[in-house]
Scaffold this active site. Sequence first.
Site, PDB file in Angstrom:
ATOM      1  N   LEU A   1       0.944  -0.951  -0.050  1.00  0.00           N
ATOM      2  CA  LEU A   1      -0.085   0.100  -0.007  1.00  0.00           C
ATOM      3  C   LEU A   1       0.960   1.202  -0.165  1.00  0.00           C
ATOM      4  O   LEU A   1       2.111   1.270   0.496  1.00  0.00           O
ATOM      5  CB  LEU A   1      -1.107  -0.104   1.270  1.00  0.00           C
ATOM      6  CG  LEU A   1      -1.760  -1.349   1.216  1.00  0.00           C
ATOM      7  CD1 LEU A   1      -2.554  -1.047   2.708  1.00  0.00           C
ATOM      8  CD2 LEU A   1      -2.855  -1.331   0.213  1.00  0.00           C
ATOM      9  N   HIS A   2       0.391   2.270  -0.801  1.00  0.00           N
ATOM     10  CA  HIS A   2       1.068   3.390  -0.866  1.00  0.00           C
ATOM     11  C   HIS A   2      -0.057   4.484  -0.783  1.00  0.00           C
ATOM     12  O   HIS A   2      -1.180   4.527  -0.368  1.00  0.00           O
ATOM     13  CB  HIS A   2       1.890   3.674  -2.054  1.00  0.00           C
ATOM     14  CG  HIS A   2       1.114   3.294  -3.217  1.00  0.00           C
ATOM     15  ND1 HIS A   2       0.098   4.128  -3.851  1.00  0.00           N
ATOM     16  CD2 HIS A   2       1.162   2.120  -4.081  1.00  0.00           C
ATOM     17  CE1 HIS A   2      -0.421   3.481  -4.755  1.00  0.00           C
ATOM     18  NE2 HIS A   2       0.056   2.393  -5.153  1.00  0.00           N
TER      19      HIS A   2
ATOM     20  N   GLY B   1      -1.525   6.459  -2.823  1.00  0.00           N
ATOM     21  CA  GLY B   1      -2.926   6.253  -3.695  1.00  0.00           C
ATOM     22  C   GLY B   1      -3.939   5.423  -3.087  1.00  0.00           C
ATOM     23  O   GLY B   1      -4.844   5.602  -3.233  1.00  0.00           O
ATOM     24  N   HIS B   2      -3.255   4.186  -2.328  1.00  0.00           N
ATOM     25  CA  HIS B   2      -4.506   3.343  -1.740  1.00  0.00           C
ATOM     26  C   HIS B   2      -5.106   4.168  -0.475  1.00  0.00           C
ATOM     27  O   HIS B   2      -6.055   4.154  -0.243  1.00  0.00           O
ATOM     28  CB  HIS B   2      -3.729   2.172  -1.130  1.00  0.00           C
ATOM     29  CG  HIS B   2      -3.108   1.419  -2.199  1.00  0.00           C
ATOM     30  ND1 HIS B   2      -1.757   0.897  -2.440  1.00  0.00           N
ATOM     31  CD2 HIS B   2      -3.852   0.505  -3.104  1.00  0.00           C
ATOM     32  CE1 HIS B   2      -1.625   0.168  -3.617  1.00  0.00           C
ATOM     33  NE2 HIS B   2      -2.802  -0.404  -3.847  1.00  0.00           N
TER      34      HIS B   2
ATOM     35  N   GLN C   1      -5.224 -12.646 -12.119  1.00  0.00           N
ATOM     36  CA  GLN C   1      -5.007 -11.509 -13.160  1.00  0.00           C
ATOM     37  C   GLN C   1      -3.590 -11.319 -13.592  1.00  0.00           C
ATOM     38  O   GLN C   1      -3.430 -10.243 -14.304  1.00  0.00           O
ATOM     39  CB  GLN C   1      -5.625 -10.366 -12.404  1.00  0.00           C
ATOM     40  CG  GLN C   1      -4.867  -9.873 -11.208  1.00  0.00           C
ATOM     41  CD  GLN C   1      -5.356  -8.591 -10.526  1.00  0.00           C
ATOM     42  OE1 GLN C   1      -6.562  -8.945  -9.709  1.00  0.00           O
ATOM     43  NE2 GLN C   1      -4.950  -7.384 -10.737  1.00  0.00           N
TER      44      GLN C   1
ATOM     45  N   ASP D   1      -5.859   3.318 -12.840  1.00  0.00           N
ATOM     46  CA  ASP D   1      -6.068   2.217 -13.785  1.00  0.00           C
ATOM     47  C   ASP D   1      -7.480   2.467 -14.138  1.00  0.00           C
ATOM     48  O   ASP D   1      -8.739   1.644 -13.758  1.00  0.00           O
ATOM     49  CB  ASP D   1      -6.211   0.760 -12.594  1.00  0.00           C
ATOM     50  CG  ASP D   1      -4.917   0.686 -12.123  1.00  0.00           C
ATOM     51  OD1 ASP D   1      -3.958   0.484 -12.573  1.00  0.00           O
ATOM     52  OD2 ASP D   1      -4.805   0.475 -10.785  1.00  0.00           O
TER      53      ASP D   1
ATOM     54  N   SER E   1       2.486   0.315  -6.959  1.00  0.00           N
ATOM     55  CA  SER E   1       3.246  -0.612  -6.013  1.00  0.00           C
ATOM     56  C   SER E   1       4.352  -0.838  -6.862  1.00  0.00           C
ATOM     57  O   SER E   1       5.495  -1.459  -6.474  1.00  0.00           O
ATOM     58  CB  SER E   1       2.354  -1.790  -5.844  1.00  0.00           C
ATOM     59  OG  SER E   1       1.213  -1.280  -5.044  1.00  0.00           O
TER      60      SER E   1
HETATM   61  O1  PAF Z   1      -6.105  -2.735  -8.662  1.00  0.00           O
HETATM   62  C1  PAF Z   1      -5.825  -3.513  -7.869  1.00  0.00           C
HETATM   63  O2  PAF Z   1      -4.955  -3.756  -7.212  1.00  0.00           O
HETATM   64  C2  PAF Z   1      -6.389  -5.115  -8.449  1.00  0.00           C
HETATM   65  O3  PAF Z   1      -6.615  -5.145  -9.830  1.00  0.00           O
HETATM   66  C3  PAF Z   1      -7.873  -5.384  -7.717  1.00  0.00           C
HETATM   67  C4  PAF Z   1      -8.804  -4.332  -8.000  1.00  0.00           C
HETATM   68  C5  PAF Z   1      -7.545  -5.131  -6.274  1.00  0.00           C
HETATM   69  C6  PAF Z   1      -8.138  -6.614  -8.346  1.00  0.00           C
HETATM   70  O4  PAF Z   1      -7.155  -7.626  -7.738  1.00  0.00           O
END
Ligand code: PAF
Length: 286
Positions: free
Chosen positions: A35-36, A38-39, A63, A153, A189
């Site tokens: 986490l940074h 942005g989160h 993913q 994103d 990240s």
């Molecule tokens: O943006 C992200 O960190 C990921 O794509 C998410 C939305 C948590 C799904 O795994």
Amino acid sequence: MAMRIVRSITSMRALAERWRRTRARVGLVPTMGALHAGHLALVAAARRASDRVVVSVFVNPSQFGPREDFARYPRTPAADARLLRRAGVDALFLPAVAAMDPPGGATVVEVGGSLTRGLCAPFRPGHFRGVATVVARLFAIIRPHAAWFGRKDAQQAAVLGRMARDLHFGIAVHTVPTVREPDGLARSSRNRALLPAQRAAAPVLHEALALAAAAVRGGARTRGAVLGPARRRLARVPGLRVQYLDLVDAATLAPASRPAGRLLLAAAIHLGRTRLIDNRAVRAPR
Ligand code: PAF
């Protein structure tokens, strides 16, 4: 109240259900950890709009492509928990891969149409299916009132907004502006994987998109006039590889044949082994 760390899906479902029964508004911030700032901006937005905030940390294998950085993806669980506790999060949800994605599972969520045709999609086959599937699972477990995603994103946020509407989740999908370093580099990240020279070069991504946005605002009439100067700016950086640089309609993400209406400029580059993305919304002058 102390932040709870919840690892089991059953316990997370029960906790969120208890909160909902007291009429609490439950907000969710799905993350992959590391986490940074942005989160933390997502958490702050969720905190303002919710009575209870859940942050999930799950590095979602489905993913990542076979040649992508799943194993290398940064994992900083102790620091993440510390930051979230300080941010006033109520529950940190840390499901295990085997529980989220049990063997024999055969259901995926695939968002079709123009949102998943261009930009990152052709370069990351299966990526948005993995993202939509895991977020649908998180929505089904937690059933939050709303969820927050970052605009860095932008394609992901558009895909998840579409999914939430199409599947009638009744969950509002909100986006939060990209948080940047003082030199303009979008917080990510993946930035921590950059070597010093790559880190020094990385703000060029933001600069190139700013050049393209200035061309749109200045009345450029063709895609070439918008993207050309940005492409040349990126080409001057040794060791930088452009994966894509595009001008798309902001709502459909379909390529814009000429600058008109609400647009999104988006790019992905490689600096060494690290892939960075960024984007910029811009409106063409009438
Ligand atoms: O943006 C992200 O960190 C990921 O794509 C998410 C939305 C948590 C799904 O795994």
